[in-house]
Design an enzyme around this catalytic site. Structure first.
Site, mmCIF file in Angstrom:
data_model
loop_
_atom_site.group_PDB
_atom_site.id
_atom_site.type_symbol
_atom_site.label_atom_id
_atom_site.label_comp_id
_atom_site.label_asym_id
_atom_site.label_seq_id
_atom_site.Cartn_x
_atom_site.Cartn_y
_atom_site.Cartn_z
ATOM 1 N NE ARG A 193 -1.373 -1.485 3.715
ATOM 2 C CZ ARG A 193 -1.570 -1.405 5.038
ATOM 3 N NH1 ARG A 193 -2.767 -1.082 5.535
ATOM 4 N NH2 ARG A 193 -0.572 -1.647 5.854
ATOM 5 N NE ARG A 233 7.881 31.459 4.681
ATOM 6 C CZ ARG A 233 6.688 32.051 4.814
ATOM 7 N NH1 ARG A 233 6.392 32.683 5.963
ATOM 8 N NH2 ARG A 233 5.791 32.049 3.835
ATOM 9 C CG HIS A 255 12.128 34.277 12.616
ATOM 10 N ND1 HIS A 255 11.023 34.099 11.811
ATOM 11 C CD2 HIS A 255 12.808 35.307 12.062
ATOM 12 C CE1 HIS A 255 11.049 34.976 10.821
ATOM 13 N NE2 HIS A 255 12.131 35.726 10.957
ATOM 14 C CE LYS A 271 11.106 28.007 16.258
ATOM 15 N NZ LYS A 271 11.760 29.061 15.481
ATOM 16 C CG HIS A 273 14.221 27.101 12.307
ATOM 17 N ND1 HIS A 273 13.008 27.354 11.732
ATOM 18 C CD2 HIS A 273 14.776 26.091 11.593
ATOM 19 C CE1 HIS A 273 12.818 26.524 10.717
ATOM 20 N NE2 HIS A 273 13.872 25.744 10.618
ATOM 21 C CE1 TYR A 303 7.200 26.821 10.077
ATOM 22 C CE2 TYR A 303 9.242 26.680 11.310
ATOM 23 C CZ TYR A 303 8.518 27.172 10.252
ATOM 24 O OH TYR A 303 9.104 28.040 9.354
ATOM 25 C CG ASP A 354 13.006 37.293 8.225
ATOM 26 O OD1 ASP A 354 12.421 36.346 7.665
ATOM 27 O OD2 ASP A 354 12.771 37.642 9.400
HETATM 28 C C1 LIG Z 1 5.499 32.244 14.048
HETATM 29 C C2 LIG Z 1 4.057 32.672 14.113
HETATM 30 C C3 LIG Z 1 3.573 33.741 13.378
HETATM 31 N N1 LIG Z 1 2.263 34.082 13.464
HETATM 32 C C4 LIG Z 1 1.781 35.194 12.667
HETATM 33 C C5 LIG Z 1 2.567 36.489 12.855
HETATM 34 C C6 LIG Z 1 2.515 37.130 11.485
HETATM 35 O O1 LIG Z 1 1.353 37.944 11.393
HETATM 36 C C7 LIG Z 1 2.369 35.956 10.527
HETATM 37 C C8 LIG Z 1 3.661 35.638 9.823
HETATM 38 O O2 LIG Z 1 4.640 35.523 10.831
HETATM 39 P P1 LIG Z 1 6.173 35.496 10.414
HETATM 40 O O3 LIG Z 1 6.416 36.521 9.347
HETATM 41 O O4 LIG Z 1 6.974 35.581 11.703
HETATM 42 O O5 LIG Z 1 6.307 34.047 9.782
HETATM 43 P P2 LIG Z 1 7.721 33.380 9.383
HETATM 44 O O6 LIG Z 1 8.652 34.411 8.856
HETATM 45 O O7 LIG Z 1 7.365 32.206 8.564
HETATM 46 O O8 LIG Z 1 8.308 32.895 10.780
HETATM 47 C C9 LIG Z 1 8.431 31.513 11.094
HETATM 48 O O9 LIG Z 1 9.504 31.010 10.350
HETATM 49 C C10 LIG Z 1 10.743 30.860 11.032
HETATM 50 C C11 LIG Z 1 11.713 30.175 10.096
HETATM 51 C C12 LIG Z 1 10.572 30.117 12.315
HETATM 52 O O10 LIG Z 1 11.358 29.265 12.712
HETATM 53 C C13 LIG Z 1 9.418 30.465 13.162
HETATM 54 O O11 LIG Z 1 8.689 29.297 13.477
HETATM 55 C C14 LIG Z 1 8.524 31.467 12.604
HETATM 56 O O12 LIG Z 1 9.028 32.675 13.093
HETATM 57 O O13 LIG Z 1 1.948 34.842 11.305
HETATM 58 C C15 LIG Z 1 1.381 33.411 14.281
HETATM 59 O O14 LIG Z 1 0.179 33.748 14.336
HETATM 60 N N2 LIG Z 1 1.831 32.361 15.018
HETATM 61 C C16 LIG Z 1 3.143 31.965 14.970
HETATM 62 O O15 LIG Z 1 3.508 31.001 15.670
#
Ligand SMILES: Cc1cn([C@H]2C[C@H](O)[C@@H](COP(=O)(O)OP(=O)(O)O[C@H]3O[C@H](C)C(=O)[C@H](O)[C@H]3O)O2)c(=O)[nH]c1=O
Length: 176
Positions: A23, A59, A62, A72, A119, A132, A168
């Site tokens: 499968r 990305r 963070h 994580k 990360h 994640y 970033d």
């Molecule tokens: C991380 C996170 C973000 N958000 C909201 C905040 C912003 O309005 C939107 C985008 O957030 P951000 O631009 O921080 O997303 P990434 O740039 O993908 O950040 C992530 O990517 C890097 C590589 C990581 O390791 C983290 O897990 C995380 O920071 O989602 C949430 O509502 N919950 C969350 O847990």
């Protein structure tokens, strides 16, 4: 699951041990008992996903500062990413070291990153999805960024990003 050490103390590449038959396959991708027995954070309380249609999307890097630091478990559920962690724990034997692994949806591997590490990732294909599992809920006031090309980390990225957020791209140098 098999755990391989990386350049960061306490960070592991987690490889599944799939059961295959006509499968297809079944594989365990997380187990609280196994993780706890290895001294890893087993209480993963929130899951998130990001979809990245463009190859070369970066990305990160963070992390969440105390008291909302997070471990994580990261995997690519579509596509392939160059995944990176940087050790920001001053007392760690690998302080300021980085570990990079290639996470590939077809290999179903994952990267376990302990609390106190930043990360980030660079997508190596189009249409990458990244899942994640984290040990702390999102705490916006504790959200911190360090820069992907900070000379303090000298990360061996395979290519420069083609797409990165202004936040970033503009993080300050980590070391004064
Ligand atoms: C991380 C996170 C973000 N958000 C909201 C905040 C912003 O309005 C939107 C985008 O957030 P951000 O631009 O921080 O997303 P990434 O740039 O993908 O950040 C992530 O990517 C890097 C590589 C990581 O390791 C983290 O897990 C995380 O920071 O989602 C949430 O509502 N919950 C969350 O847990």
């Amino acid at each position: 699951m098999r755990f391989a050490e990386t350049a960061i103390a306490g960070a592991y590449l987690v490889e599944p041990e799939p059961f295959t038959d006509e499968r297809g396959l079944f594989a365990r991708t997380f187990c609280a008992e196994t993780f706890a027995a290895r001294g890893l954070e087993a209480r993963l309380v929130q899951a998130s996903t990001s979809f990245n249609p463009t190859r070369g999307t970066l990305r990160g890097l963070h992390y969440q500062s105390a008291p909302h630091g997070e471990a994580k478990l990261v995997r690519a559920t579509a596509g392939r990413i160059f995944d990176v962690a940087v050790d920001l724990r001053p007392g760690s034997p690998s302080y300021l070291a980085h570990a990079s692994v290639e996470l590939d949806a077809s290999h179903r591997n994952a990267f376990y990153i302990p609390e106190g590490c930043a990360h980030g990732f660079l997508t190596l294909t189009e249409d990458c999805e990244v899942l994640y599992l984290v040990s702390a809920a999102h705490a916006p006031d504790c959200a911190r960024t360090v820069r992907w090309d900070d000379p303090a980390f000298a990360i061996d990225w395979p290519a420069a990003p083609t797409l990165i957020s202004p936040r970033d791209a503009s993080a300050e140098d980590f070391l004064p």
